[in-house]
Enzyme design. Structure first.
Site, mmCIF file in Angstrom:
data_model
loop_
_atom_site.group_PDB
_atom_site.id
_atom_site.type_symbol
_atom_site.label_atom_id
_atom_site.label_comp_id
_atom_site.label_asym_id
_atom_site.label_seq_id
_atom_site.Cartn_x
_atom_site.Cartn_y
_atom_site.Cartn_z
ATOM 1 N N ASP A 11 0.879 -1.155 0.000
ATOM 2 C CA ASP A 11 0.000 0.000 0.000
ATOM 3 C C ASP A 11 0.930 1.221 0.000
ATOM 4 O OD1 ASP A 11 -2.290 1.668 0.473
ATOM 5 O OD2 ASP A 11 -1.700 1.742 2.580
ATOM 6 N N ASP A 13 -0.170 5.106 0.902
ATOM 7 C CA ASP A 13 -0.459 6.103 1.947
ATOM 8 C C ASP A 13 -0.384 5.470 3.330
ATOM 9 O OD1 ASP A 13 -1.126 8.273 0.136
ATOM 10 O OD2 ASP A 13 -2.973 7.197 -0.304
ATOM 11 N N ARG A 51 -11.849 7.690 -2.503
ATOM 12 C CA ARG A 51 -12.192 9.109 -2.316
ATOM 13 C C ARG A 51 -13.698 9.322 -2.105
ATOM 14 N NH1 ARG A 51 -9.957 12.846 -6.966
ATOM 15 N NH2 ARG A 51 -8.129 11.561 -6.498
HETATM 16 C C1 BG6 Z 1 -5.907 5.616 0.163
HETATM 17 C C2 BG6 Z 1 -5.969 6.518 1.376
HETATM 18 O O1 BG6 Z 1 -4.605 5.175 -0.035
HETATM 19 O O2 BG6 Z 1 -6.335 6.333 -1.004
HETATM 20 C C3 BG6 Z 1 -7.370 7.102 1.534
HETATM 21 O O3 BG6 Z 1 -5.628 5.774 2.528
HETATM 22 C C4 BG6 Z 1 -7.782 7.813 0.246
HETATM 23 O O4 BG6 Z 1 -7.379 8.002 2.622
HETATM 24 C C5 BG6 Z 1 -7.670 6.850 -0.934
HETATM 25 O O5 BG6 Z 1 -9.123 8.278 0.337
HETATM 26 C C6 BG6 Z 1 -7.995 7.513 -2.271
HETATM 27 O O6 BG6 Z 1 -7.029 8.473 -2.542
HETATM 28 P P1 BG6 Z 1 -7.133 9.633 -3.618
HETATM 29 O O7 BG6 Z 1 -5.755 10.252 -3.559
HETATM 30 O O8 BG6 Z 1 -7.411 8.988 -4.949
HETATM 31 O O9 BG6 Z 1 -8.211 10.556 -3.203
HETATM 32 MG MG MG Z 2 -2.724 3.158 3.539
#
Ligand code: BG6
Ligand code: MG
Length: 213
Positions: A11, A13, A51
């Site tokens: 993963d 984030d 999101r």
């Molecule tokens: C995940 C995060 O990796 O990605 C979430 O942990 C986030 O918090 C999700 O909502 C979607 O990310 P993005 O950048 O496409 O809005």
């Molecule tokens: Mg994560």
């Protein structure tokens, strides 16, 4: 344990970089703009969640709930993304979690294939900005996945792209939803941070690296 597996699926984030705070701060700013407060524990509720699904979680904290059309929701999610992008626009290799490069190098030197299974549409930007894109043999496009985490889809797709069976791979996650996804896909789960649904958990990536060395 490293020799037991042929693939590592990460993963992004909260694992390779600490963007979970930036995601949460952006949601908090959106809520403030809309006139309500977001409690701190929401950071864990949106971890790993797409999101638009995160937006529904955020909106559930509005004390004066409103009905939104799909287009209105897309506009709100886009606003959050712009707030988020502003926070990560200057990201560089310095924003990687400590030990990331060493861990990726260790895997490469052991001929282990590496994939990214992030729900974030901003993942390709971050891989580029943090200069680690070349380590990845596969990056799953979250738009190609029908069901987000905790469904197994994204980790199954990563294994398929690596041309490996799930039992030949390790999945690394900071989100409970992500660990569920790894488990139901059949990879070996490793948790980063604080997780109640994973047996093997390290406080950070550096500790996982020390364990593997
Ligand atoms: C995940 C995060 O990796 O990605 C979430 O942990 C986030 O918090 C999700 O909502 C979607 O990310 P993005 O950048 O496409 O809005
Ligand atoms: Mg994560």
């Amino acid at each position: 344990m490293i020799k037991k597996y042929k693939g590592f699926v990460f993963d992004l984030d909260g694992v390779l970089t600490e963007t979970s705070n930036a995601h949460f701060e952006a949601w908090r700013e959106l809520a403030t703009e809309m006139g309500f407060e977001l409690p701190g524990h929401v950071i864990d509720e949106v971890r790993g969640i797409s999101r638009l699904e995160s937006l529904d979680i955020v909106l559930s904290y509005d004390h004066k709930p409103k009905e939104y059309s799909y287009d209105e929701k897309v506009a709100l999610a886009t606003r959050k993304n712009n707030l988020y992008l502003d926070k990560i626009k200057a990201y560089s290799q310095a924003d990687l979690s400590e030990g990331t490069i060493e861990l990726l190098e260790l895997l490469k030197s052991n001929h282990i294939r590496i994939a990214l299974a992030s729900a974030s549409n901003n993942a390709p930007f971050l891989l580029d900005a943090m200069k680690i894109k070349h380590y990845f043999d596969a990056v799953v496009d979250p738009k190609s996945i029908s069901n987000g985490k905790p469904a197994p889809d994204i980790f199954l797709k990563a294994c398929e792209m690596l041309d490996l069976e799930p039992h030949e791979c390790v999945g690394i996650e900071d989100a409970e939803a992500g660990i569920e996804s790894i488990k139901s896909a059949g990879l070996y789960p490793i948790g980063i941070g604080k997780l109640s649904n994973c047996e093997e958990v390290y406080p950070d990536l550096k500790s996982l690296l020390s364990h593997l060395l």
